[in-house]
Scaffold this active site. Structure first.
Site, PDB file in Angstrom:
ATOM      1  N   LEU A  38      69.228  76.359  89.176  1.00 31.69           N
ATOM      2  CA  LEU A  38      67.947  75.751  88.805  1.00 31.69           C
ATOM      3  C   LEU A  38      68.129  74.367  88.204  1.00 31.69           C
ATOM      4  O   LEU A  38      67.214  73.554  88.214  1.00 31.69           O
ATOM      5  CB  LEU A  38      67.212  76.641  87.790  1.00 31.69           C
ATOM      6  CG  LEU A  38      66.817  78.037  88.273  1.00 31.69           C
ATOM      7  CD1 LEU A  38      66.228  78.842  87.124  1.00 31.69           C
ATOM      8  CD2 LEU A  38      65.816  77.951  89.421  1.00 31.69           C
ATOM      9  N   GLY A  39      69.295  74.108  87.669  1.00 32.63           N
ATOM     10  CA  GLY A  39      69.534  72.802  87.056  1.00 32.63           C
ATOM     11  C   GLY A  39      70.779  72.842  86.207  1.00 32.63           C
ATOM     12  O   GLY A  39      71.238  73.906  85.809  1.00 32.63           O
ATOM     13  N   GLY A  41      73.162  70.473  83.119  1.00 35.01           N
ATOM     14  CA  GLY A  41      73.165  69.370  82.157  1.00 35.01           C
ATOM     15  C   GLY A  41      74.485  69.353  81.426  1.00 35.01           C
ATOM     16  O   GLY A  41      75.454  69.974  81.861  1.00 35.01           O
ATOM     17  N   THR A  42      74.506  68.633  80.308  1.00 36.38           N
ATOM     18  CA  THR A  42      75.764  68.477  79.576  1.00 36.38           C
ATOM     19  C   THR A  42      76.251  69.813  79.024  1.00 36.38           C
ATOM     20  O   THR A  42      77.438  70.037  78.885  1.00 36.38           O
ATOM     21  CB  THR A  42      75.578  67.501  78.401  1.00 36.38           C
ATOM     22  OG1 THR A  42      74.396  67.884  77.700  1.00 36.38           O
ATOM     23  CG2 THR A  42      75.433  66.077  78.878  1.00 36.38           C
ATOM     24  N   THR A  45      74.978  75.134  83.119  1.00 39.23           N
ATOM     25  CA  THR A  45      74.145  75.269  84.315  1.00 39.23           C
ATOM     26  C   THR A  45      73.244  76.489  84.202  1.00 39.23           C
ATOM     27  O   THR A  45      73.670  77.527  83.696  1.00 39.23           O
ATOM     28  CB  THR A  45      75.056  75.404  85.565  1.00 39.23           C
ATOM     29  OG1 THR A  45      75.997  74.334  85.544  1.00 39.23           O
ATOM     30  CG2 THR A  45      74.250  75.319  86.853  1.00 39.23           C
ATOM     31  N   VAL A  46      72.010  76.331  84.661  1.00 41.77           N
ATOM     32  CA  VAL A  46      71.037  77.423  84.631  1.00 41.77           C
ATOM     33  C   VAL A  46      70.832  77.939  86.055  1.00 41.77           C
ATOM     34  O   VAL A  46      70.647  77.147  86.983  1.00 41.77           O
ATOM     35  CB  VAL A  46      69.674  76.957  84.057  1.00 41.77           C
ATOM     36  CG1 VAL A  46      68.704  78.128  83.956  1.00 41.77           C
ATOM     37  CG2 VAL A  46      69.857  76.315  82.691  1.00 41.77           C
ATOM     38  N   LYS A  63      82.617  75.336  78.788  1.00 44.44           N
ATOM     39  CA  LYS A  63      83.635  75.500  77.743  1.00 44.44           C
ATOM     40  C   LYS A  63      83.710  74.260  76.861  1.00 44.44           C
ATOM     41  O   LYS A  63      83.976  74.346  75.667  1.00 44.44           O
ATOM     42  CB  LYS A  63      85.002  75.754  78.383  1.00 44.44           C
ATOM     43  CG  LYS A  63      85.330  77.249  78.434  1.00 44.44           C
ATOM     44  CD  LYS A  63      86.804  77.487  78.599  1.00 44.44           C
ATOM     45  CE  LYS A  63      87.163  78.885  78.075  1.00 44.44           C
ATOM     46  NZ  LYS A  63      88.281  79.468  78.758  1.00 44.44           N
ATOM     47  N   ASP A 161      62.479  70.498  69.397  1.00 46.13           N
ATOM     48  CA  ASP A 161      62.543  69.820  70.701  1.00 46.13           C
ATOM     49  C   ASP A 161      61.416  70.315  71.601  1.00 46.13           C
ATOM     50  O   ASP A 161      61.627  70.683  72.749  1.00 46.13           O
ATOM     51  CB  ASP A 161      63.915  70.045  71.346  1.00 46.13           C
ATOM     52  CG  ASP A 161      64.239  69.000  72.424  1.00 46.13           C
ATOM     53  OD1 ASP A 161      63.500  67.990  72.510  1.00 46.13           O
ATOM     54  OD2 ASP A 161      65.208  69.190  73.164  1.00 46.13           O
TER      55      ASP A 161
END
Length: 308
Positions: A38-39, A41-42, A45-46, A63, A161
């Site tokens: 799904l996406g 980032g830093t 992953t999802v 990690k 957020d």
């Protein structure tokens, strides 16, 4: 999402021993099926996947998120488990359900498993031109968000957020969208920062007082920006340089331009939420009450205009 605590207390070096992990569901990696990314980032992953046949979102945490000196690794690991315990105890129809933690991921990586929302983020829904959101649906989404936030604040949890990317939506029932407060990845680990580790939150939604700590009212400020997003379907300050945004936040003068045709009650609520003085901003209980009144007034008006 972060549990607030009295910062005047000395910080104690806590090992996992004092955490009540017994309340936490540990999910075996072999019980999960990853079906679609799904996406990423830093922080990791999802994926959309299944946990024993049920739709879930699986967040694999890199990690590298736990990298650093051994003391730092230990602190981040404790932080992760502490937050997972907090999230696992939250139960509200407008807060995304947290199912559990995976300990035995590839290379010993950690993952979290949460409820899957079929339409993804509210940002994604707002950008879809084929999805018409009338005033009634916008009110429902705003109310759902406010109810979720009211619940979190009642548990002494500040989100830090809040924005449309972190609100998740199910539009399966065309007449009644469902919106839930979520947070992709555990906030302490994926913090978007101006100065490394210094400031929580993402710039355009960020309350000015976050620069020196902040309180529950930072979420109310962000909710005001979310109301503007729901109204305009745009991202705040999209055409401004980051430097100008930072300057506007520091000076506490930057606010999105409200369209002239905005409903007066909606405008009033937005402006109350992003009032420069946090003490003047309403609580989420006051916000939900205002939205209830707005919703009832809208329904009465709609019935009055129906041909008999």
């Amino acid at each position: 999402m972060v549990e607030t605590r009295n910062d005047s207390l000395p910080s104690i070096d806590l090992s996992l021993g004092d955490l009540d992990i017994g309340s936490l569901q540990i999910i075996r990696n072999e019980d999960l099926e990853e079906l679609k990314e799904l996406g990423s980032g830093t922080f990791g992953t999802v994926y959309y996947g299944k946990w024993r046949g049920t739709d879930v979102a699986i967040k694999r945490i890199k990690k590298s998120c736990f990298a650093g000196r051994s003391s730092e690794q230990e602190r981040l690991t404790v932080e992760f488990w502490r937050e997972a315990v907090i999230l696992s105890k939250l139960h509200h129809p407008n807060v995304m359900a947290f199912y559990g933690v995976v300990q035995d991921g590839p290379d010993g990586t950690l993952a979290t498993v949460t409820e899957f929302m079929v339409d993804g983020s509210l940002r994604h829904v707002l950008l879809r031109k084929d999805r018409h959101l009338d005033h009634r649906k916008r009110l429902i989404i705003a109310m759902d968000t406010a109810f979720g936030m009211e619940y979190l604040h009642s548990k002494n949890i500040v989100h830090f957020d809040l924005k449309c990317d972190n609100l998740l939506v199910n539009m399966k029932d065309s007449s009644r969208p469902i919106c839930k407060v979520g947070d992709f990845g555990l906030s302490k680990i994926k913090r978007n920062t101006l100065v490394s580790g210094g400031v929580r939150g993402t710039l355009p939604w960020m309350a000015p007082e976050l620069l020196n700590g902040g309180s529950k009212k930072v979420d109310v400020f962000s909710f005001g920006i979310v109301l503007w997003e729901i109204l305009t379907r745009e991202e705040p300050y999209a055409n401004m340089h980051y430097g100008a945004i930072i300057g506007g936040i520091v000076n506490n003068t930057l606010r999105p331009v409200i369209p002239s045709d905005c409903d007066p009650e909606w405008r009033r609520l937005m402006e109350e939420c992003w009032a420069p003085d946090p003490a003047v901003r309403p609580s989420f209980t006051e916000i939900t009450n205002q939205l209830r009144v707005m919703s009832a007034a809208y329904q009465n008006k709609a019935h009055a205009h129906k041909p008999s």
